[in-house]
Design a protein around this motif. Structure first.
Motif, PDB file in Angstrom:
ATOM      1  N   THR A  14       0.833  -1.213   0.000  1.00  0.00           N
ATOM      2  CA  THR A  14       0.000   0.000   0.000  1.00  0.00           C
ATOM      3  C   THR A  14       0.863   1.256   0.000  1.00  0.00           C
ATOM      4  OG1 THR A  14      -1.823  -1.099   1.159  1.00  0.00           O
ATOM      5  CG2 THR A  14      -1.740   1.304   1.288  1.00  0.00           C
ATOM      6  N   LEU A  15       1.898   1.274   0.831  1.00  0.00           N
ATOM      7  CA  LEU A  15       2.790   2.433   0.892  1.00  0.00           C
ATOM      8  C   LEU A  15       3.466   2.670  -0.458  1.00  0.00           C
ATOM      9  CD1 LEU A  15       4.433   1.788   4.382  1.00  0.00           C
ATOM     10  CD2 LEU A  15       2.686   3.509   3.843  1.00  0.00           C
ATOM     11  N   ASP A  16       3.844   1.588  -1.112  1.00  0.00           N
ATOM     12  CA  ASP A  16       4.472   1.701  -2.427  1.00  0.00           C
ATOM     13  C   ASP A  16       3.485   2.257  -3.450  1.00  0.00           C
ATOM     14  OD1 ASP A  16       6.647   1.140  -4.359  1.00  0.00           O
ATOM     15  OD2 ASP A  16       5.246  -0.350  -5.134  1.00  0.00           O
ATOM     16  N   LYS A  17       2.271   1.746  -3.435  1.00  0.00           N
ATOM     17  CA  LYS A  17       1.243   2.213  -4.367  1.00  0.00           C
ATOM     18  C   LYS A  17       0.927   3.688  -4.151  1.00  0.00           C
ATOM     19  CE  LYS A  17      -3.509   1.252  -5.836  1.00  0.00           C
ATOM     20  NZ  LYS A  17      -4.711   0.402  -5.596  1.00  0.00           N
ATOM     21  N   GLU A  18       0.874   4.105  -2.898  1.00  0.00           N
ATOM     22  CA  GLU A  18       0.529   5.490  -2.565  1.00  0.00           C
ATOM     23  C   GLU A  18       1.744   6.423  -2.562  1.00  0.00           C
ATOM     24  OE1 GLU A  18      -2.450   6.616  -2.183  1.00  0.00           O
ATOM     25  OE2 GLU A  18      -3.557   4.731  -2.145  1.00  0.00           O
ATOM     26  N   ASN A  19       2.931   5.844  -2.741  1.00  0.00           N
ATOM     27  CA  ASN A  19       4.184   6.611  -2.725  1.00  0.00           C
ATOM     28  C   ASN A  19       4.334   7.392  -1.418  1.00  0.00           C
ATOM     29  OD1 ASN A  19       6.642   7.521  -3.800  1.00  0.00           O
ATOM     30  ND2 ASN A  19       5.698   9.347  -4.689  1.00  0.00           N
ATOM     31  N   VAL A  20       4.154   6.667  -0.316  1.00  0.00           N
ATOM     32  CA  VAL A  20       4.210   7.258   1.028  1.00  0.00           C
ATOM     33  C   VAL A  20       5.261   6.531   1.859  1.00  0.00           C
ATOM     34  CG1 VAL A  20       2.934   7.495   3.197  1.00  0.00           C
ATOM     35  CG2 VAL A  20       1.839   8.089   1.036  1.00  0.00           C
ATOM     36  N   PRO A  21       6.168   7.257   2.513  1.00  0.00           N
ATOM     37  CA  PRO A  21       7.149   6.620   3.396  1.00  0.00           C
ATOM     38  C   PRO A  21       6.598   6.476   4.813  1.00  0.00           C
ATOM     39  CG  PRO A  21       7.657   8.937   3.220  1.00  0.00           C
ATOM     40  CD  PRO A  21       6.431   8.705   2.367  1.00  0.00           C
ATOM     41  N   ALA A  22       7.172   5.555   5.579  1.00  0.00           N
ATOM     42  CA  ALA A  22       6.741   5.329   6.960  1.00  0.00           C
ATOM     43  C   ALA A  22       7.938   4.892   7.790  1.00  0.00           C
ATOM     44  CB  ALA A  22       5.650   4.265   7.003  1.00  0.00           C
ATOM     45  N   THR A  23       7.725   4.832   9.097  1.00  0.00           N
ATOM     46  CA  THR A  23       8.769   4.368  10.019  1.00  0.00           C
ATOM     47  C   THR A  23       8.262   3.122  10.729  1.00  0.00           C
ATOM     48  OG1 THR A  23       9.439   6.674  10.363  1.00  0.00           O
ATOM     49  CG2 THR A  23      10.314   5.027  11.888  1.00  0.00           C
ATOM     50  N   ASP A  30      12.728   0.147   0.074  1.00  0.00           N
ATOM     51  CA  ASP A  30      11.566   0.918  -0.387  1.00  0.00           C
ATOM     52  C   ASP A  30      11.589   2.358   0.107  1.00  0.00           C
ATOM     53  OD1 ASP A  30      10.660  -1.267  -1.740  1.00  0.00           O
ATOM     54  OD2 ASP A  30       8.820  -1.538  -0.596  1.00  0.00           O
ATOM     55  N   GLY A  31      12.601   2.718   0.895  1.00  0.00           N
ATOM     56  CA  GLY A  31      12.748   4.105   1.315  1.00  0.00           C
ATOM     57  C   GLY A  31      12.114   4.447   2.642  1.00  0.00           C
ATOM     58  N   HIS A  32      11.810   3.438   3.454  1.00  0.00           N
ATOM     59  CA  HIS A  32      11.220   3.679   4.775  1.00  0.00           C
ATOM     60  C   HIS A  32      12.314   3.751   5.841  1.00  0.00           C
ATOM     61  CE1 HIS A  32       7.466   2.938   2.788  1.00  0.00           C
ATOM     62  NE2 HIS A  32       7.841   1.721   2.445  1.00  0.00           N
ATOM     63  N   GLY A  33      11.925   4.174   7.037  1.00  0.00           N
ATOM     64  CA  GLY A  33      12.844   4.208   8.161  1.00  0.00           C
ATOM     65  C   GLY A  33      12.596   3.024   9.080  1.00  0.00           C
ATOM     66  N   ILE A  34      13.656   2.594   9.766  1.00  0.00           N
ATOM     67  CA  ILE A  34      13.531   1.500  10.740  1.00  0.00           C
ATOM     68  C   ILE A  34      13.955   2.029  12.101  1.00  0.00           C
ATOM     69  CG2 ILE A  34      14.471  -0.714  11.483  1.00  0.00           C
ATOM     70  CD1 ILE A  34      14.525  -1.635   8.650  1.00  0.00           C
ATOM     71  N   ALA A  35      13.104   1.768  13.094  1.00  0.00           N
ATOM     72  CA  ALA A  35      13.368   2.198  14.467  1.00  0.00           C
ATOM     73  C   ALA A  35      13.216   0.998  15.400  1.00  0.00           C
ATOM     74  CB  ALA A  35      12.407   3.313  14.856  1.00  0.00           C
ATOM     75  N   LEU A  36      13.527   1.207  16.666  1.00  0.00           N
ATOM     76  CA  LEU A  36      13.549   0.111  17.642  1.00  0.00           C
ATOM     77  C   LEU A  36      12.306   0.121  18.524  1.00  0.00           C
ATOM     78  CD1 LEU A  36      17.268   0.514  18.798  1.00  0.00           C
ATOM     79  CD2 LEU A  36      16.380  -0.954  16.958  1.00  0.00           C
ATOM     80  N   HIS A  37      11.872  -1.080  18.873  1.00  0.00           N
ATOM     81  CA  HIS A  37      10.742  -1.246  19.788  1.00  0.00           C
ATOM     82  C   HIS A  37      11.105  -2.302  20.836  1.00  0.00           C
ATOM     83  CE1 HIS A  37       6.734  -0.247  20.874  1.00  0.00           C
ATOM     84  NE2 HIS A  37       6.164  -1.395  20.554  1.00  0.00           N
TER      85      HIS A  37
END
Length: 318
Positions: free
Chosen positions: A135-144, A166-173
């Motif tokens: 979905t993010l790819d289709k909408e051209n939207v980045p996320a973390t 795909d150009g997203h960010g990765i964070a820790l949980h």
């Protein structure tokens, strides 16, 4: 015939024979010269043709060099920014976590720019995370993506790589997402929290390489849910790590009595929780991509459209 006459006759024969030999040699030499000139002429381009050939070769080499240069540029864009949680191409929409947190909480004045940060907790997995990425790819939207370290295994290696590529960010949980270990007696344990965040980062480095290193984290349950969090946050900050909570949510992690049961309900939840904020310029949206969050995956296109219609651009946290 006298001897003298015979001698003259023999001399004449010899002269004639020599003439024939010389004549034959001249004919043969002329033939060879003519043939050689013909070969040279057929194999040799005229000056105009030579220049044209050189120009064609030059253009071809220039095109090849341009292709190689472009390939290197694209490869560099796709490479992970050193000591970062995203690729180089994502730098243009990556925002400093502490700055966004301070704007979101009113600690510093907002810059007036409307930016939405879609943040997904509790992944990755091979069921919901890929749907969200599609979905993010289709909408051209980045996320973390706030990832739980213990879930980063060879089984999800492709998904983790795709998040980054795909150009997203990765964070820790955290590594375990174990409340009892992280917050014994509901109080933040500095040593355990620091250990868990470092361990989760190492798990990601094992897949993404040593250039990867994230400085963004979210405490399981949220920073606001626990007591005595000053020690852990100071220890993390001294290690270059910053935390962030959220200021609106889809409600997919709320108790069942208030949790939305439809995509429309999740969208309504986002609207209502965002409206409660005095500063709405920065929307940090809490969603989950755990294996049982199919409704969130289904609702995501509507949530993106609402934020886009409301004038938000999209960014990632770094």
């Amino acid at each position: 015939m006298t001897n003298r006459e015979n001698a003259r006759k023999n001399r004449r024969k010899r002269r004639e024979k020599r003439k024939k030999i010389v004549l034959f040699a001249c004919v043969l030499m002329s033939f060879l010269i003519i043939k050689g000139c013909g070969l040279n002429t057929s194999n040799q381009q005229n000056p105009g043709e030579q220049d044209a050939g050189k120009e064609v070769n030059l253009v071809s080499k220039e095109k090849e060099a341009k292709k190689e240069k472009q390939a290197k540029v694209e490869e560099e864009k796709r490479a992970i920014a050193k000591n970062s949680n995203h690729i180089n191409a994502a730098s243009k929409y990556a925002y400093d976590t502490k700055e966004i947190r301070d704007m979101m909480t009113g600690k510093i004045e907002s810059d007036g720019k409307k930016v939405a940060f879609l943040t997904f907790d509790d992944g990755p997995n091979n069921k919901i995370t890929p749907q969200i990425l599609d979905t993010l790819d289709k909408e051209n939207v980045p996320a973390t993506f706030f990832i739980v370290g213990s879930r980063v295994t060879e089984n999800v290696k492709d998904v983790v790589n795709r998040i980054i590529k795909d150009g997203h960010g990765i964070a820790l949980h955290s590594f375990s997402h174990d409340y009892h270990k992280l917050y014994p007696g509901r109080s933040g344990n500095t040593e355990n929290i620091l250990e868990e965040m470092n361990k989760a980062n190492e798990a990601l480095q094992n897949i993404l390489g040593k250039d990867f290193s994230t400085h963004v984290l979210r405490f399981p349950g949220g920073h606001m849910s626990w007591k005595n969090m000053e020690g852990p946050t100071e220890a993390l900050a001294s290690n270059g790590m910053e935390w962030i909570d959220w200021n609106c949510l889809v409600g997919d992690g709320e108790r069942k009595s208030v949790r939305p049961t439809s995509a429309a309900g999740q969208l309504k939840y986002v609207k209502s929780t965002l409206e409660q904020n005095e500063n709405k310029d920065k929307a940090v949206v809490l969603l989950h991509d755990a294996g049982n969050k199919q409704l969130t995956a289904n609702a995501l296109p509507q949530i993106i459209q609402y934020l886009r219609d409301s004038g938000y651009s999209f960014g990632i946290l770094k």
